[in-house]
Design a protein around this motif. Sequence first.
Motif, PDB file in Angstrom:
ATOM      1  N   LEU A 101      -7.026   0.310   8.433  1.00 11.09           N
ATOM      2  CA  LEU A 101      -8.184  -0.470   8.849  1.00 11.09           C
ATOM      3  C   LEU A 101      -8.857  -1.152   7.654  1.00 11.09           C
ATOM      4  O   LEU A 101      -9.323  -2.290   7.765  1.00 11.09           O
ATOM      5  N   GLU A 102      -8.893  -0.469   6.535  1.00 11.44           N
ATOM      6  CA  GLU A 102      -9.481  -1.077   5.329  1.00 11.44           C
ATOM      7  C   GLU A 102      -8.653  -2.281   4.875  1.00 11.44           C
ATOM      8  O   GLU A 102      -9.199  -3.330   4.499  1.00 11.44           O
ATOM      9  N   ASP A 103      -7.337  -2.153   4.924  1.00 16.33           N
ATOM     10  CA  ASP A 103      -6.476  -3.287   4.572  1.00 16.33           C
ATOM     11  C   ASP A 103      -6.721  -4.466   5.513  1.00 16.33           C
ATOM     12  O   ASP A 103      -6.765  -5.630   5.080  1.00 16.33           O
ATOM     13  N   ILE A 104      -6.872  -4.179   6.790  1.00 17.85           N
ATOM     14  CA  ILE A 104      -7.127  -5.242   7.770  1.00 17.85           C
ATOM     15  C   ILE A 104      -8.468  -5.910   7.500  1.00 17.85           C
ATOM     16  O   ILE A 104      -8.586  -7.149   7.566  1.00 17.85           O
ATOM     17  N   HIS A 163       0.845  -1.195   0.000  1.00 17.70           N
ATOM     18  CA  HIS A 163       0.000   0.000   0.000  1.00 17.70           C
ATOM     19  C   HIS A 163       0.883   1.249   0.000  1.00 17.70           C
ATOM     20  O   HIS A 163       0.970   1.966   1.008  1.00 17.70           O
ATOM     21  N   ALA A 164       1.488   1.507  -1.144  1.00 22.21           N
ATOM     22  CA  ALA A 164       2.466   2.603  -1.242  1.00 22.21           C
ATOM     23  C   ALA A 164       1.833   3.981  -1.111  1.00 22.21           C
ATOM     24  O   ALA A 164       2.512   4.950  -0.748  1.00 22.21           O
ATOM     25  N   SER A 165       0.531   4.100  -1.395  1.00 25.97           N
ATOM     26  CA  SER A 165      -0.143   5.399  -1.306  1.00 25.97           C
ATOM     27  C   SER A 165      -0.613   5.707   0.117  1.00 25.97           C
ATOM     28  O   SER A 165      -1.279   6.729   0.333  1.00 25.97           O
ATOM     29  N   MET A 166      -0.247   4.876   1.079  1.00 22.58           N
ATOM     30  CA  MET A 166      -0.610   5.104   2.478  1.00 22.58           C
ATOM     31  C   MET A 166      -0.112   6.481   2.935  1.00 22.58           C
ATOM     32  O   MET A 166       1.049   6.836   2.689  1.00 22.58           O
TER      33      MET A 166
END
Length: 243
Positions: free
Chosen positions: A66-69, A43-46
């Motif tokens: 949280l969305e990734d989780i 998720h490089a755009s984090m």
Amino acid sequence: MRNFFTVLGGMGTTATESFIHGVNTRVEAHKDQDWPNYLVFNHASMPDRTAYITGESDVSPVPELLEDIRQADALGTDFIVLTCNTAHYFYDELQNATQKPILHMPHIAVEALAKLSRDNEPIHRVGLLATVGSMKAGVYEREITRAGYEFVAPEPQLQARITSLIYDDVKGNNGLNEARYIRVLHDMLYKHNLDAVILGCTELSVLNEHFPRPELNVIDAQLETIYKTIELSTASALASASR
């Protein structure tokens, strides 16, 4: 896919690649099926963690983490590895969002100090090389002092050099400078009379991967997390095979 772990990465991408390479090169594998199953979120755009923690940005990375989780949970991950030390500032909120364990890299790193105590003289004074965000967050300081060690932070001039290694050399892809890295290590260890130093930034782990100094009392948080990841993934695979 079943029996897999998830890497929340991309913070930054080079460090995530280093983590995956570290896992792959340390697994005892003789055929395809011997390697662990894993999913990587690069998720490089984090949003920048340090910028948010220090107040330079009001854009929190938490919603995207949280969305990734949630996505990893939906896919059935066994556990999650957060390959960004600074992001552990948000650890409690992230862990509360899932019943699957999220490995706590600072805690794992501090636990590893006990190995140095057994091998050499007792460890008392422990320094940290990390981002300004991690220093401000205090996650490592709490873990180190809770374990009974004295925490030592770099002075501003040395912190500026550490920051440059992280953001210019590794994140900025300007080339890895062995001499600069080793000078920072030596200045932190010897000018502060330390018994050990923790590399609490995965970009510094990239430097350690290329320029290891096994003669120094250095704990690489990413490397210790790699060992824990392999241990847990192996246990998960064995448990599945026995069912």
